[in-house]
Design an enzyme around this catalytic site. Structure first.
Site, PDB file in Angstrom:
ATOM      1  N   GLU A   1     -57.168  40.032  -7.326  1.00  0.00           N
ATOM      2  CA  GLU A   1     -55.804  39.526  -7.251  1.00  0.00           C
ATOM      3  C   GLU A   1     -54.783  40.598  -7.603  1.00  0.00           C
ATOM      4  O   GLU A   1     -53.727  40.689  -6.992  1.00  0.00           O
ATOM      5  CB  GLU A   1     -55.630  38.310  -8.158  1.00  0.00           C
TER       6      GLU A   1
ATOM      7  N   TYR B   1     -48.058  33.238  -9.423  1.00  0.00           N
ATOM      8  CA  TYR B   1     -49.056  33.198  -8.358  1.00  0.00           C
ATOM      9  C   TYR B   1     -50.444  33.591  -8.880  1.00  0.00           C
ATOM     10  O   TYR B   1     -51.427  32.874  -8.672  1.00  0.00           O
ATOM     11  CB  TYR B   1     -48.688  34.130  -7.179  1.00  0.00           C
TER      12      TYR B   1
ATOM     13  N   ASP C   1     -48.245  31.493  -2.555  1.00  0.00           N
ATOM     14  CA  ASP C   1     -48.059  32.906  -2.247  1.00  0.00           C
ATOM     15  C   ASP C   1     -47.249  33.025  -0.956  1.00  0.00           C
ATOM     16  O   ASP C   1     -46.823  32.023  -0.397  1.00  0.00           O
ATOM     17  CB  ASP C   1     -49.417  33.613  -2.105  1.00  0.00           C
TER      18      ASP C   1
END
Length: 302
Positions: A35, A118, A136
DNA sequence: CAAACGTGGTA
DNA sequence: TTACCAAGTTT
């Protein structure tokens, strides 16, 4: 709505990309590293760096034991090196405050450096199966078209978008978690920003944007400046520092490189940036802790 | 809240 | 070739 849930989730089960951070049984750390790297960065560029990163630092404490300079060098040319800095800092905090275990709640994740709304929701959902509302850029775009009838979402996220994202989620926990990744993948592969592949879309029939006749965006994207910016100079300086184990004399960055023609610093020389800008860029890197100065010159932080 | 923050592929 | 864009966060 349930029909839409089923259609997109079924589409995902047949079309999802096989990515290393999606393999069954991946650790929280693996999801977390992916991520961080995927923030504002395409999957294809992340893959090779991710593989090497995980091979080298399979647990948070493995990275935490390394100096920041190693993280910055391994980050390579992924861009936004502050992400590597924050990932390193987060690894240290996980090691010292969480006994080396990536926290599983959104609130705890959110408190770590480099993790915003997010990323906290994504790690909690994808790694730990927590029920979260992931929003997102892909999901925002799908929602804007499918439910809003607009070509693109607003430039800056609105509170109403998050409210809508919550409302359109499936009720059942497992279905909702799959919905998070399914919609994201649909936005990445089909409902793309430029030239979406609507003929491949599993919810073409239900799409409000299609129904409205695919109206054009109601605004023109602002665009990201690059040429001649401080960012460009910062990137060039960081590229040089990554290649030099020892400190690089400060004058190497600030002299008139075009005249002295230091072959080693070709990257900066080609830019032909004003001295004032090089000073500002270097000062910014020092201020941000991405570089340090000592009596020998400039180097990556230990 | 607008602006800053890297990089390279694609149209 | 220029401009947009890619799983955002921080100040």
């Amino acid at each position: 709505m349930q029909q839409i849930h089923n259609s997109i989730n079924r589409w995902y089960s047949r079309n999802a990309r096989d990515l290393p951070w999606r393999r069954p049984g991946v650790s929280g750390w693996e999801v977390m590293v992916s991520e961080f790297m995927l923030q504002q960065t395409p999957v294809v560029r992340v893959l090779p760096v991710y593989e090497e990163w995980m091979r080298r630092w399979p647990r948070p404490q493995d990275l935490a034991a390394e100096p920041l300079s190693e993280a910055l060098k391994a980050w390579g040319r992924l861009g936004y090196p502050r992400r590597a800095q924050r990932l390193h800092a987060a690894a240290v905090e996980i090691t010292t405050e969480y006994n080396g275990e990536v926290p599983r709640t959104e609130a705890e994740l959110l408190s770590l450096p480099g993790i915003g709304d997010y990323t906290a929701a994504a790690i909690a959902c994808f790694a730990f199966g927590e029920r979260t509302v992931v929003v997102d850029t892909n999901i925002r775009r799908v929602h804007a078209r499918l439910f809003g009838g607009m070509a693109l979402p607003e430039p800056t996220p609105r509170a109403s978008e998050f409210a809508r994202a919550r409302e359109v989620q499936p009720e059942e926990h497992q279905i909702a978690n799959m919905w998070n990744i399914s919609v994201m993948e649909l936005g990445a592969l089909v409902c793309t920003a430029r030239s979406p592949k609507c003929e491949q879309c599993p919810v073409f029939e239900q799409c409000a944007w299609i129904a409205a006749g695919q109206p054009a965006p109601h605004y023109t994207p602002k665009g990201q400046s690059w040429k001649g910016t401080d960012r460009q100079i910062r990137g060039a300086i960081m590229a040089i520092l990554r290649e030099h184990e020892q400190a690089v004399p400060e004058r190497s960055f600030l002299n008139d490189l075009a005249q002295e023609s230091h072959a080693k610093y070709l990257a900066l020389e080609k830019l032909g940036s004003p001295l004032e800008q090089r000073e500002r860029a270097l000062a910014g890197l020092l201020k941000d802790g991405l570089a340090v100065a000592d009596e020998d010159g400039i180097r990556l932080p230990s």
